[in-house]
Motif scaffolding. Structure first.
Motif, PDB file in Angstrom:
ATOM      1  N   LEU A 231      -3.275  -4.013 -10.270  1.00 61.23           N
ATOM      2  CA  LEU A 231      -3.988  -2.860 -10.928  1.00 61.23           C
ATOM      3  C   LEU A 231      -3.811  -1.630 -10.204  1.00 61.23           C
ATOM      4  O   LEU A 231      -3.480  -0.564 -10.861  1.00 61.23           O
ATOM      5  CB  LEU A 231      -5.794  -3.169 -10.979  1.00 61.23           C
ATOM      6  CG  LEU A 231      -5.873  -4.189 -12.010  1.00 61.23           C
ATOM      7  CD1 LEU A 231      -7.390  -4.831 -11.639  1.00 61.23           C
ATOM      8  CD2 LEU A 231      -5.760  -3.621 -13.476  1.00 61.23           C
ATOM      9  N   MET A 232      -3.749  -1.638  -8.887  1.00 62.93           N
ATOM     10  CA  MET A 232      -3.678  -0.228  -8.150  1.00 62.93           C
ATOM     11  C   MET A 232      -2.196   0.134  -8.224  1.00 62.93           C
ATOM     12  O   MET A 232      -1.769   1.319  -8.273  1.00 62.93           O
ATOM     13  CB  MET A 232      -4.242  -0.431  -6.926  1.00 62.93           C
ATOM     14  CG  MET A 232      -5.413  -0.644  -6.574  1.00 62.93           C
ATOM     15  SD  MET A 232      -6.559   1.011  -6.805  1.00 62.93           S
ATOM     16  CE  MET A 232      -6.890   1.029  -8.531  1.00 62.93           C
ATOM     17  N   ALA A 233      -1.172  -0.797  -8.089  1.00 58.27           N
ATOM     18  CA  ALA A 233       0.168  -0.425  -8.328  1.00 58.27           C
ATOM     19  C   ALA A 233       0.363   0.031  -9.955  1.00 58.27           C
ATOM     20  O   ALA A 233       1.111   0.860  -9.871  1.00 58.27           O
ATOM     21  CB  ALA A 233       1.124  -1.828  -8.251  1.00 58.27           C
ATOM     22  N   PHE A 234      -0.281  -0.510 -10.714  1.00 60.48           N
ATOM     23  CA  PHE A 234      -0.018  -0.060 -12.119  1.00 60.48           C
ATOM     24  C   PHE A 234      -0.398   1.399 -12.356  1.00 60.48           C
ATOM     25  O   PHE A 234      -0.006   2.053 -13.110  1.00 60.48           O
ATOM     26  CB  PHE A 234      -1.114  -0.977 -13.115  1.00 60.48           C
ATOM     27  CG  PHE A 234      -0.700  -0.847 -14.566  1.00 60.48           C
ATOM     28  CD1 PHE A 234       0.519  -1.121 -14.897  1.00 60.48           C
ATOM     29  CD2 PHE A 234      -1.363  -0.221 -15.415  1.00 60.48           C
ATOM     30  CE1 PHE A 234       1.061  -1.387 -16.252  1.00 60.48           C
ATOM     31  CE2 PHE A 234      -0.990  -0.328 -16.764  1.00 60.48           C
ATOM     32  CZ  PHE A 234      -0.029  -0.754 -17.355  1.00 60.48           C
ATOM     33  N   THR A 235      -1.417   1.985 -11.493  1.00 60.53           N
ATOM     34  CA  THR A 235      -1.832   3.305 -11.473  1.00 60.53           C
ATOM     35  C   THR A 235      -0.908   4.071 -10.499  1.00 60.53           C
ATOM     36  O   THR A 235      -1.121   5.371 -10.743  1.00 60.53           O
ATOM     37  CB  THR A 235      -3.206   3.461 -10.895  1.00 60.53           C
ATOM     38  OG1 THR A 235      -3.040   3.345  -9.443  1.00 60.53           O
ATOM     39  CG2 THR A 235      -4.308   2.460 -11.556  1.00 60.53           C
ATOM     40  N   GLY A 236       0.002   3.582  -9.957  1.00 59.86           N
ATOM     41  CA  GLY A 236       0.987   4.346  -9.109  1.00 59.86           C
ATOM     42  C   GLY A 236       0.538   4.416  -7.608  1.00 59.86           C
ATOM     43  O   GLY A 236       1.099   5.424  -6.941  1.00 59.86           O
ATOM     44  N   GLY A 237      -0.692   3.781  -7.271  1.00 60.54           N
ATOM     45  CA  GLY A 237      -1.328   3.921  -6.072  1.00 60.54           C
ATOM     46  C   GLY A 237      -0.570   3.401  -4.995  1.00 60.54           C
ATOM     47  O   GLY A 237      -0.062   2.248  -4.889  1.00 60.54           O
ATOM     48  N   GLY A 238      -0.013   4.053  -3.748  1.00 66.10           N
ATOM     49  CA  GLY A 238       0.673   3.427  -2.784  1.00 66.10           C
ATOM     50  C   GLY A 238      -0.622   2.775  -1.873  1.00 66.10           C
ATOM     51  O   GLY A 238      -0.485   1.615  -1.532  1.00 66.10           O
ATOM     52  N   GLU A 239      -1.405   3.643  -1.069  1.00 60.32           N
ATOM     53  CA  GLU A 239      -2.260   3.373  -0.060  1.00 60.32           C
ATOM     54  C   GLU A 239      -3.468   2.315  -0.762  1.00 60.32           C
ATOM     55  O   GLU A 239      -3.789   1.355  -0.352  1.00 60.32           O
ATOM     56  CB  GLU A 239      -3.013   4.240   0.460  1.00 60.32           C
ATOM     57  CG  GLU A 239      -4.111   3.935   1.398  1.00 60.32           C
ATOM     58  CD  GLU A 239      -4.900   5.279   1.999  1.00 60.32           C
ATOM     59  OE1 GLU A 239      -5.967   4.994   2.662  1.00 60.32           O
ATOM     60  OE2 GLU A 239      -4.792   6.173   1.468  1.00 60.32           O
ATOM     61  N   PRO A 240      -3.799   2.704  -1.959  1.00 66.22           N
ATOM     62  CA  PRO A 240      -4.875   1.368  -2.367  1.00 66.22           C
ATOM     63  C   PRO A 240      -4.257   0.394  -2.973  1.00 66.22           C
ATOM     64  O   PRO A 240      -4.910  -0.698  -2.795  1.00 66.22           O
ATOM     65  CB  PRO A 240      -5.494   2.197  -3.843  1.00 66.22           C
ATOM     66  CG  PRO A 240      -4.912   3.590  -3.772  1.00 66.22           C
ATOM     67  CD  PRO A 240      -3.836   3.685  -2.823  1.00 66.22           C
ATOM     68  N   THR A 241      -2.825   0.102  -3.225  1.00 70.37           N
ATOM     69  CA  THR A 241      -2.140  -1.046  -3.455  1.00 70.37           C
ATOM     70  C   THR A 241      -2.036  -1.684  -2.011  1.00 70.37           C
ATOM     71  O   THR A 241      -2.445  -2.963  -1.902  1.00 70.37           O
ATOM     72  CB  THR A 241      -0.601  -0.810  -4.146  1.00 70.37           C
ATOM     73  OG1 THR A 241      -0.940  -0.098  -5.396  1.00 70.37           O
ATOM     74  CG2 THR A 241      -0.160  -2.061  -4.361  1.00 70.37           C
ATOM     75  N   ALA A 242      -1.783  -1.141  -0.888  1.00 74.48           N
ATOM     76  CA  ALA A 242      -1.380  -1.576   0.253  1.00 74.48           C
ATOM     77  C   ALA A 242      -2.531  -2.207   0.931  1.00 74.48           C
ATOM     78  O   ALA A 242      -2.554  -3.345   1.567  1.00 74.48           O
ATOM     79  CB  ALA A 242      -0.878  -0.659   1.263  1.00 74.48           C
ATOM     80  N   ARG A 243      -3.767  -1.664   0.559  1.00 70.77           N
ATOM     81  CA  ARG A 243      -4.866  -2.231   1.368  1.00 70.77           C
ATOM     82  C   ARG A 243      -5.439  -3.831   0.610  1.00 70.77           C
ATOM     83  O   ARG A 243      -5.927  -4.445   1.446  1.00 70.77           O
ATOM     84  CB  ARG A 243      -6.183  -1.360   0.836  1.00 70.77           C
ATOM     85  CG  ARG A 243      -6.815  -1.560  -0.510  1.00 70.77           C
ATOM     86  CD  ARG A 243      -8.021  -0.465  -0.684  1.00 70.77           C
ATOM     87  NE  ARG A 243      -8.986  -1.074   0.153  1.00 70.77           N
ATOM     88  CZ  ARG A 243     -10.042  -0.263   0.746  1.00 70.77           C
ATOM     89  NH1 ARG A 243     -10.183   0.935   0.292  1.00 70.77           N
ATOM     90  NH2 ARG A 243     -10.921  -0.664   1.466  1.00 70.77           N
ATOM     91  N   TYR A 244      -4.600  -4.128  -0.398  1.00 70.12           N
ATOM     92  CA  TYR A 244      -4.881  -5.489  -1.015  1.00 70.12           C
ATOM     93  C   TYR A 244      -3.741  -6.376  -0.613  1.00 70.12           C
ATOM     94  O   TYR A 244      -3.996  -7.343  -0.872  1.00 70.12           O
ATOM     95  CB  TYR A 244      -5.373  -5.293  -2.544  1.00 70.12           C
ATOM     96  CG  TYR A 244      -6.428  -4.484  -2.848  1.00 70.12           C
ATOM     97  CD1 TYR A 244      -7.920  -5.201  -2.427  1.00 70.12           C
ATOM     98  CD2 TYR A 244      -6.525  -3.304  -3.418  1.00 70.12           C
ATOM     99  CE1 TYR A 244      -8.909  -4.579  -2.783  1.00 70.12           C
ATOM    100  CE2 TYR A 244      -7.760  -2.709  -3.914  1.00 70.12           C
ATOM    101  CZ  TYR A 244      -9.040  -3.393  -3.575  1.00 70.12           C
ATOM    102  OH  TYR A 244     -10.104  -2.886  -3.640  1.00 70.12           O
ATOM    103  N   LEU A 245      -2.952  -5.776   0.214  1.00 74.70           N
ATOM    104  CA  LEU A 245      -1.712  -6.930   0.261  1.00 74.70           C
ATOM    105  C   LEU A 245      -1.584  -7.232   1.880  1.00 74.70           C
ATOM    106  O   LEU A 245      -1.907  -6.067   2.581  1.00 74.70           O
ATOM    107  CB  LEU A 245      -0.435  -6.139  -0.164  1.00 74.70           C
ATOM    108  CG  LEU A 245      -0.168  -6.105  -1.695  1.00 74.70           C
ATOM    109  CD1 LEU A 245       0.999  -5.551  -1.895  1.00 74.70           C
ATOM    110  CD2 LEU A 245      -0.466  -7.462  -2.355  1.00 74.70           C
ATOM    111  N   SER A 246      -1.090  -8.187   2.252  1.00 74.52           N
ATOM    112  CA  SER A 246      -0.470  -8.304   3.735  1.00 74.52           C
ATOM    113  C   SER A 246       0.702  -8.095   3.988  1.00 74.52           C
ATOM    114  O   SER A 246       1.440  -7.642   2.993  1.00 74.52           O
ATOM    115  CB  SER A 246      -1.025  -9.821   4.103  1.00 74.52           C
ATOM    116  OG  SER A 246       0.147 -10.649   3.332  1.00 74.52           O
ATOM    117  N   LYS A 247       1.099  -8.000   5.230  1.00 73.57           N
ATOM    118  CA  LYS A 247       2.598  -7.560   5.576  1.00 73.57           C
ATOM    119  C   LYS A 247       3.364  -8.596   4.844  1.00 73.57           C
ATOM    120  O   LYS A 247       4.308  -8.189   4.269  1.00 73.57           O
ATOM    121  CB  LYS A 247       2.698  -7.713   7.095  1.00 73.57           C
ATOM    122  CG  LYS A 247       4.006  -7.337   7.536  1.00 73.57           C
ATOM    123  CD  LYS A 247       4.219  -7.576   9.146  1.00 73.57           C
ATOM    124  CE  LYS A 247       5.519  -7.247   9.380  1.00 73.57           C
ATOM    125  NZ  LYS A 247       5.651  -7.434  11.182  1.00 73.57           N
TER     126      LYS A 247
END
Length: 449
Positions: free
Chosen positions: A328-344
């Motif tokens: 959902l965050m990637a769909f909004t174009g979010g970098g940091e908000p997307t990254a916070r929900y993913l691991s390395k």
């Protein structure tokens, strides 16, 4: 000469029917293909492939004879599904916006059934294997929403990229050999959920072809291998749906569908309490392999695949919820908000490269659609020489919760709002097609002013 952009946008919200084929004959055809493949492998002394047993037709009451779709709703479904895809060198929004290349690929016939348009049949514009594979995802997931919505009223549905979720626990690729690592895996986990209740997981594989029905049988036989690679809870008890979308040159598009029964519920062990979805799931190093005798007291029978055991259900619920939030965050174009929900291991570094402006001083972009505020990002391109603007985002209140890490609150609000999103796919004030999903996401397009 092609249509002008305004006419193309109007066509994007024209509803068409898409035929559904799910019969005992289809299941028998897939079995015949699978049996023939087994004979060839035996003749060559090759290992037989394990396939999901018991694939059968979906009752017509759960699916209908056809499904009504607009091209724009289909592209929204495809864009949401692909936004975290790890295909080629593309990442994030590059995958999502790729759905827009099909803006003129779909049309309909005099009987109101969806077909490829002249543009869609043009081999110069569309590489056929890519087109059938990508559109197959959109058609399959649209039908999966319909089937599961009928079966589980009062529930929400999330589509999660299976590779992203599995990478939280297993190493899926690499130089080191693993006899129990499965190379063919489900494409998506469908999570059926509602607040305060355990989630149910359905495995999904989406395929598509420009060939004849016999090619669909072959694809569904292969899909049965993909869905056999993941077991939730007791081995053999995970529900699955396999789709093969037939996209002929001139005839109507048909979605072929089979399913396997199962529970798939992520029950939590007694005394463990509810999983806190706000708590980020830790990466685990689970050894691949499924013990088909697990829980029976018999000698272990290890095969390749990935087993989500009951003691891991709470962790895996958090994995699914966070992967859903990342999408959902990637769909909004979010970098940091997307990254916070993913691991390395899940690709966090690809989204750490820039920060979504919405989490800083100003938002990247905000628009009103059907009188509601959405936060997201836009993409400008030329459609038959005319500049058009596409916008993707999520409702402002839901974005605020996810940007702050409040997954539980997002899910509670989104679930409560699921029946309140307007179904009308043309917003006069926006002046273009709009699609609203029950997850709170929006995709809209218009001629650039």
């Amino acid at each position: 000469m092609g249509k002008n952009a305004a006419a193309v946008l109007r066509d994007l919200v024209r509803p068409w029917d898409v035929a559904i084929h799910s019969t005992s004959g289809l299941a028998e055809g897939v079995i015949e293909i699978s049996d023939a493949d087994d004979r060839r492998r035996r003749d060559k002394n090759h290992e037989l492939l394990r396939r999901k047993p018991g694939l059968h037709a979906v009752p017509v009451g759960d699916r209908g004879q056809s499904i009504g779709l607009t091209p724009w709703k289909l592209l929204h479904t495809l864009g949401r599904a692909n936004v975290l895809a790890r295909q080629g060198a593309g990442r994030g929004l590059a995958e999502h916006w790729a759905s827009l290349k099909y803006c003129q690929a779909l049309d309909g016939n005099h009987a109101r059934f969806m077909t490829l348009s002249g543009e869609g049949r043009n081999p110069i514009r569309h590489y056929k294997a890519v087109q059938s594979g990508e559109l197959g995802i959109g058609f399959a997931l649209a039908l999966a929403h319909e089937v599961l919505g009928r079966r589980y009223p009062g529930h929400s549905l999330s589509v999660i990229d299976a590779e992203i979720a599995l990478r939280a626990g297993w190493t899926l690729t690499g130089k080191e050999d693993s006899v129990h690592r499965a190379s063919k895996r489900p494409h998506f986990f469908l999570e059926v959920w509602k607040p305060g209740a355990p989630s149910k997981v359905v495995l999904v594989v989406c395929k598509g072809t420009h060939g004849k029905p016999a090619q669909v049988h072959s694809q569904l036989s292969t899909a049965a291998v993909h869905v056999e690679a993941v077991h939730v809870g007791r081995p053999g008890g995970t529900p699955a749906m396999v789709f093969g979308t037939e996209i002929p040159g001139n005839d109507p598009i048909t979605i072929h569908l089979l399913e396997a029964d199962g529970d798939g519920t992520l029950h939590l062990p007694a005394g463990t309490g509810e999983a806190d979805l706000d708590d980020p799931p830790e990466d685990r190093a689970v050894v691949p392999g499924i013990d088909l005798a697990w829980g029976s007291g018999e000698e272990p029978r290890m095969v390749s695949g990935y087993h989500i055991r009951p003691e891991d259900h709470g962790w895996f619920r958090r994995v699914l919820a966070h992967a859903d939030a990342a999408g959902l965050m990637a769909f909004t174009g979010g970098g940091e908000p997307t990254a916070r929900y993913l691991s390395k291991r899940q690709g966090k570094r690809h989204y750490d490269l820039y920060t979504h402006a919405g989490t800083g001083i100003v938002q990247d972009i905000a628009y009103s659609v059907h009188g509601m505020d959405f936060v997201g990002t836009d993409h400008v391109f030329r459609l038959n020489g005319t500049r058009v603007e596409a916008f993707s985002g999520i409702a402002r209140d839901l974005f605020t919760d996810l940007a702050a890490g409040r997954v539980e609150e997002y899910r509670r609000k989104a679930h409560d709002l699921r029946s309140e999103w307007p179904a009308e796919q043309w917003d006069t004030k926006w002046n273009g097609p709009v699609s609203l999903n029950q997850d709170g996401s929006v995709m809209a397009i218009r001629v650039l002013r």
